[in-house]
Design an enzyme around this catalytic site. Structure first.
Site, PDB file in Angstrom:
ATOM      1  N   SER A   1       0.835  -1.192   0.000  1.00  0.00           N
ATOM      2  CA  SER A   1       0.000   0.000   0.000  1.00  0.00           C
ATOM      3  C   SER A   1       0.883   1.262   0.000  1.00  0.00           C
ATOM      4  O   SER A   1       1.731   1.407  -0.868  1.00  0.00           O
ATOM      5  CB  SER A   1      -0.964  -0.034   1.186  1.00  0.00           C
TER       6      SER A   1
ATOM      7  N   ASP B   1      -8.688  -4.961  -6.243  1.00  0.00           N
ATOM      8  CA  ASP B   1      -8.266  -3.874  -5.363  1.00  0.00           C
ATOM      9  C   ASP B   1      -8.603  -2.500  -5.949  1.00  0.00           C
ATOM     10  O   ASP B   1      -8.129  -2.161  -7.043  1.00  0.00           O
ATOM     11  CB  ASP B   1      -6.756  -3.978  -5.125  1.00  0.00           C
TER      12      ASP B   1
ATOM     13  N   HIS C   1      -6.173  -6.219  -1.818  1.00  0.00           N
ATOM     14  CA  HIS C   1      -5.029  -5.432  -1.383  1.00  0.00           C
ATOM     15  C   HIS C   1      -3.959  -6.335  -0.768  1.00  0.00           C
ATOM     16  O   HIS C   1      -4.242  -7.096   0.159  1.00  0.00           O
ATOM     17  CB  HIS C   1      -5.521  -4.405  -0.354  1.00  0.00           C
TER      18      HIS C   1
END
Length: 488
Positions: free
Chosen positions: A178, A410, A436
């Site tokens: 991320s 995602d 994710h």
């Protein structure tokens, strides 16, 4: 600045050879209650805190202030003394240890030590007692990258000193997911001499002012039937909010959210994060079932929010309250204020409602986000996304030996690099719950399955295929980086 020394010790795996004391700092803070730490309890390779002195401002030759920065190490798999070192980058939440995810599997394979550095300001690594806006001026990705570089050199030198003064330069490889995935890519871009390569999992490397693609991907990933039900639910909630807002908010246990925009942000997030975290069935199954039975969609959604979003995921309704975000004292939810500061000053990616076919409320527009930034942090706070993309390159990043991986479901993948280029491989994992950071954590994102086991994914073969490609690139790049040792 607050610093109180204590001692930490190196992990027991190398006790006979490397047993030394580390200078350290303790702030005595209660750890923030983050989703990661709450649902990964008992899934760590180590939770032993270690500390070192970090420079506060890497860009000032005159400011010599320092703060205590927390890190962790796991050396059970380390092949003394020339094994690789894996640096797992801490992101926008408290770091409470080194998780037993897929990096641990790779560490076994390559005989690597794992170290992980907590991001400045988050968790216990706060330079100041107060998080007032003027004290946040040193919170940025640029400062964080220099933190990683300084720590990398510190740890290498410390390791050499413990190994009888050797001058070995171990091969380093960096990992992140991320925002930390973006840091992983950017670290390789800006400090290629300090690492052999990078894994940038679900890396949000592109800063977008109005990130409408987020909501659009939520709808696509949810599927046409669920998307339609969620859109209808949003419309019903908006109507009830206008006619009897207090009763509606109470039904969600969200009485404290005085601003309608804050409440609708909670409503949107609760759905989006089920998709982002690889648990679409937890959201879509009950909502579609309710629709088919002709029952109350708003009641069903409120039940989902209370039981799953607040209950299982452990989210605190207060983090959606702008008045709560103004709190400058360090508390269990400080990570939310800190991340909003980075959003409002650097990366944006405002999750605004698309002009049509949106799931989230039209109240969540650009003005809502800009008003939040001004209200929480004061005048003059504005994200310069053009400068951010100019500095790092966005999806045109020109680094080398960076692996970009994304889950097909995602919502963040549209701000990541999805097309391979020379020396920058990119992989998308396609399955119904590959979302994710699937390559690192398996499915779903939370709770963590030990060693990131992929068997809970709807297409385990797809995850294994991408992991094999990651491992092959790591073998090649580590061998190129350290010609004295073969990993093939």
């Amino acid at each position: 600045m607050r610093m109180r020394e204590h001692d930490g010790v190196i992990s027991t795996a190398l006790t006979l050879l490397l047993f030394v004391s580390f200078p350290a700092f303790s702030y005595g803070l209660l750890p923030p209650r983050t989703l990661l730490s709450k649902l990964s309890k008992g899934s760590f390779l180590t939770t032993q805190e270690l500390w070192f002195h970090q420079t506060l401002d890497h860009f000032s030759p005159h400011d010599h202030r320092e703060f205590g920065q927390r890190y962790y190490e796991f050396v059970e798999y380390f092949e003394i003394s020339d094994g690789p070192i894996f640096l797992v980058i801490g992101g926008e939440s408290e770091l409470t240890g080194i998780e037993n995810d897929y990096v641990g599997v790779l560490a076994k394979k390559f005989g690597a030590a794992i170290v992980s550095l907590e991001h400045r300001y988050y968790g216990k690594s706060s330079p100041f007692d107060s998080l007032e806006t003027q004290n946040l001026k040193y919170l940025s990705s640029k400062q964080a990258l220099f933190d990683l570089a300084v720590f990398r050199q510190y740890y290498q030198n410390s390791l050499n000193a413990k190994l009888s003064g050797t001058k070995i330069e171990n091969p380093w490889f960096v990992f992140g997911g991320s925002y930390a995935g973006a840091l992983s890519a950017w670290f390789r871009l800006k400090f290629p001499h300090l690492t052999c390569g990078s894994l940038a999992s679900s890396a949000v490397v592109l800063s977008v002012y109005n990130y409408t693609e987020y909501d659009q991907q939520v709808g696509t990933s949810a599927g046409a039937e669920c998307k339609s039900v969620l859109q209808e639910t949003t419309q019903l909630i908006e109507h009830k909010l206008a006619t009897n807002g207090e009763e509606l908010k109470a039904s969600f246990n969200a009485d404290d959210l005085e601003r309608d925009g804050d409440f609708m942000y909670l409503v949107a997030d609760a759905a989006a994060l089920a998709i982002q975290n690889g648990t679409p069935d937890k959201l879509c199954n009950p909502m579609v079932k309710t629709k088919k039975a002709g029952e109350d969609l708003v009641d069903a959604y409120a039940k989902y929010v209370k039981e799953f979003f607040f209950g299982t995921f452990g989210f605190n309704v207060q983090i959606y309250d702008q008045e709560y975000l103004k709190k400058t004292s360090i508390n269990e939810d400080s990570s939310t204020r800190l991340w909003w500061f980075q959003v409002c000053t650097e990366v944006a990616n405002f999750q605004v409602a698309p002009s049509n076919d949106s799931i989230r409320s039209s109240k969540l527009d650009t003005k809502y986000h800009l008003d939040l930034c001004k209200n929480v942090f004061g005048e003059g706070v504005f994200p310069d996304v053009d400068e951010t993309n100019l500095y790092y390159g966005g999806t045109n990043i020109a680094g080398s030996k960076i692996i970009f991986s994304n889950g097909s479901q995602d919502p963040w993948r549209h701000a990541s690099k999805q097309t391979s280029s020379t020396d920058l491989p990119s992989y998308t994992i396609t399955c119904s719950n590959c979302a994710h950071c699937t390559d690192l954590r398996g499915c779903p994102l939370f709770p963590l399955t030990l060693e990131g086991n992929e068997n809970s994914c709807s297409s385990p073969h797809a995850v294994r295929k991408v992991r094999l490609k990651i491992s092959k690139h790591m073998e090649l790049w580590l061998s190129e980086c350290d010609t004295g040792k073969s990993y093939m």
